[in-house]
Scaffold this active site. Structure first.
Site, short mmCIF file in Angstrom:
data_model
loop_
_atom_site.label_atom_id
_atom_site.label_comp_id
_atom_site.label_asym_id
_atom_site.label_seq_id
_atom_site.Cartn_x
_atom_site.Cartn_y
_atom_site.Cartn_z
N GLY A 45 0.78 -1.23 0.00
CA GLY A 45 0.00 0.00 0.00
C GLY A 45 0.81 1.27 0.00
O GLY A 45 0.27 2.36 -0.20
N GLY A 46 2.14 1.17 0.26
CA GLY A 46 2.99 2.34 0.19
C GLY A 46 2.67 3.40 1.23
O GLY A 46 1.99 3.15 2.23
N SER A 147 7.21 8.91 -3.15
CA SER A 147 7.93 10.10 -2.70
C SER A 147 8.21 10.05 -1.21
O SER A 147 7.65 9.23 -0.48
CB SER A 147 7.11 11.36 -3.03
OG SER A 147 5.83 11.30 -2.40
N LEU A 188 -2.60 21.58 6.41
CA LEU A 188 -3.94 21.99 6.87
C LEU A 188 -4.74 20.80 7.39
O LEU A 188 -5.46 20.92 8.39
CB LEU A 188 -4.70 22.67 5.73
CG LEU A 188 -4.12 24.00 5.24
CD1 LEU A 188 -5.04 24.62 4.19
CD2 LEU A 188 -3.90 24.98 6.39
N GLU A 205 3.39 29.89 6.46
CA GLU A 205 3.42 29.65 5.02
C GLU A 205 4.31 30.68 4.33
O GLU A 205 4.17 31.88 4.55
CB GLU A 205 2.01 29.70 4.44
CG GLU A 205 1.91 29.70 2.92
CD GLU A 205 2.62 28.53 2.26
OE1 GLU A 205 3.38 28.75 1.30
OE2 GLU A 205 2.40 27.38 2.71
N GLY A 274 6.05 19.84 1.57
CA GLY A 274 5.98 19.12 0.30
C GLY A 274 6.72 17.80 0.35
O GLY A 274 7.20 17.37 1.41
N LEU A 322 -0.33 12.81 -6.38
CA LEU A 322 -1.63 12.37 -5.90
C LEU A 322 -1.81 10.89 -6.18
O LEU A 322 -1.45 10.40 -7.26
CB LEU A 322 -2.75 13.16 -6.58
CG LEU A 322 -2.79 14.66 -6.29
CD1 LEU A 322 -3.77 15.36 -7.22
CD2 LEU A 322 -3.16 14.92 -4.83
N HIS A 447 -33.56 16.25 -5.09
CA HIS A 447 -33.81 17.24 -4.05
C HIS A 447 -34.31 16.54 -2.79
O HIS A 447 -35.15 15.63 -2.88
CB HIS A 447 -34.85 18.26 -4.52
CG HIS A 447 -35.28 19.21 -3.45
ND1 HIS A 447 -34.51 20.30 -3.09
CD2 HIS A 447 -36.39 19.24 -2.65
CE1 HIS A 447 -35.14 20.96 -2.12
NE2 HIS A 447 -36.28 20.34 -1.85
#
Length: 468
Positions: A45-46, A147, A188, A205, A274, A322, A447
């Site tokens: 799964g990394g 990464s 965040l 930041e 990052g 991502l 709705h």
């Protein structure tokens, strides 16, 4: 699963079992290839499943419920007293979520007859991968090693006081003061987790706004909402130095443009500036695989490096880091290797921030359209005017749809509000088919639902929203 020489020849060996790697391996196996996947972790799964996307969402969901019960649910006429945080129990929930997901990947490998080669992989030559001293032969190699955390100069991680996202997921107590370096997605999200559980959170930041890659209007609105929730921000600010001791961390900060600095203190500092491509130790230099200035593997339109038979996907190549981008690349590459065609529109990879409210974005931002000189129309509709959002007591935010001024083709969508990550899917699908805002506006939406805000935003592009 066997790692003996008798079964050491494959059609494809994937190095890395994160979202890109395991999906690529499974899809290739489905297409009839003999596949192995190399993974040095004890579980599959990394980063995503073990110390990233999945555990962070487990803590986000749990902390959100805790905060709601403690501070918000009385607004719905529900009185709850004696609410206590069981941090060990919450961490146990996170652990069980990780285990069920990683074991699920192991099951899928067995189901699809993908061999798991346990250990660190190193490319010996095109068509040869060394794992634990055994060299495996293969027709093709896919680098999907993901990464690692990027650490700015002047900072050293100890994962106790100065932590990465990995350490922030393992804290054994709620810090009184938490400083987050980096106002992007990871900072965040984890800041929100610990803020809900009682931390005083300050985000530092370097840029002049949080979520700097997203639409500027979304960034400004998000900062307002998070400030209202108790988070504080120091923008256009850089951290020069951070020193930790047994009591906490002392940080030296100063304006990004230069000037007089100041010293602030924290119990815990989260470094979330990052990530960087994980390509060291793979033997790439020895076999001649070229990398760019950021250490990423250079690839062509078919994910192939400059060395025939060696490919790369996910965080180790250009593009957003991502999981879903890596997954799509893994599927497309597997299909290409099987002789099929595949395509990814990199403009249509949605990005989501899983705070509350959520933030989601796909396509072009207003800033990008203005810079490119594109004539566009904008339609915006607030959740405040939606019946379901009011019933949920979740009225912060809006949906904004951007469309070409002449053709009405949808160019981008930016959402801040409840379930934004789910709502963005409709617009992404419409954009995949080059649809217009009128296509969305004329599609019947149930709705009362939050999806009606998307419809109303599309109507607003046309200048005719109904409920505002």
């Amino acid at each position: 699963m066997s790692t003996s020489q008798t079964s050491s020849s494959y059609d494809l060996i994937v190095i890395g079992a994160g979202p890109g790697g395991y999906v690529c391996a499974i899809r290739a196996a489905q297409l009839g290839m003999k596949v192995a996947c190399v993974e040095k972790r004890a579980t599959l799964g990394g980063t995503c499943l073990n110390v990233g996307c999945i555990p962070s969402k487990a803590l986000l969901s749990a902390s959100e419920k805790f905060h709601e019960v403690k501070s918000e649910i009385d607004k719905m006429g529900i009185r709850v007293s004696g609410v206590k945080l069981d941090l060990n129990g919450m961490m146990g929930h996170k652990k069980s979520v990780i285990e069920s997901n990683t074991k699920g990947i192991e099951f899928l490998f067995k189901k699809n007859k993908v061999d798991w080669l346990k250990g660190a992989g190193k490319i010996v030559a095109a068509g040869q991968v060394n794992v634990g001293g055994t060299v495996y032969q293969t027709k093709n190699i896919v680098i999907a090693t993901g990464s690692d955390v990027a650490v700015p100069a002047g900072l050293t991680l100890d994962e106790k006081r100065i932590v990465s996202s990995t350490g922030a997921l393992e804290l054994d107590e709620v810090p009184k003061k938490l400083v987050v370096i980096g106002g992007g997605v990871i900072g965040l999200e984890l800041g929100a987790v610990w803020g809900r559980l009682g931390s005083e959170v300050t985000v530092i930041e370097y840029m002049d706004r949080i979520l700097p890659t997203m639409d500027s209007e979304i960034s400004k609105e998000m900062q307002k909402i998070l400030t209202k929730q108790g988070m504080s921000f120091k923008l256009s600010t850089k951290v020069v130095k951070a020193e930790a001791d047994k009591k906490g961390v002392e940080l030296q900060i100063e304006p990004a443009a230069g000037g007089k600095g100041e010293t602030i203190k924290a119990d815990i500092v989260l470094v979330a500036v990052g990530r960087k491509a994980y390509t060291d130790g793979l033997g790439l230099e020895a076999v001649g695989v070229e990398r760019d200035e950021r250490g990423r593997v250079k690839t062509d339109a078919h994910f192939q490096s400059n060395v025939a038979g060696i490919y790369a996907i996910g965080d180790v190549i250009a593009g957003p880091m991502l999981a879903h981008k890596a997954e799509d690349e893994g599927v497309v590459l597997a299909e290409m290797l099987a002789g099929q065609s595949g395509h990814i529109d990199y403009n249509l990879i949605p990005g989501v921030v899983y705070t509350w409210p959520e933030v989601a974005s796909v396509g072009q931002t207003e800033d990008q359209l203005k810079a490119a000189g594109v004539s566009y129309k904008s339609g915006k509709f607030p959740f405040m005017a939606n019946g379901r959002a009011r019933a949920m007591n979740a009225v912060d935010g809006f949906v904004k749809i951007l469309a070409d001024a002449k053709t009405d083709r949808v160019l981008g969508c930016h959402i801040i509000g409840p379930e934004a990550g789910t709502l963005i899917a409709e617009v992404t699908a419409v954009m995949e088919f080059a649809g217009s805002s009128e296509d969305i506006a004329r599609t019947c939406h149930a709705h009362p639902t939050l999806e009606e805000v998307v419809k109303e935003a599309a109507l607003a592009v046309l200048g005719r929203p109904i409920h505002i």
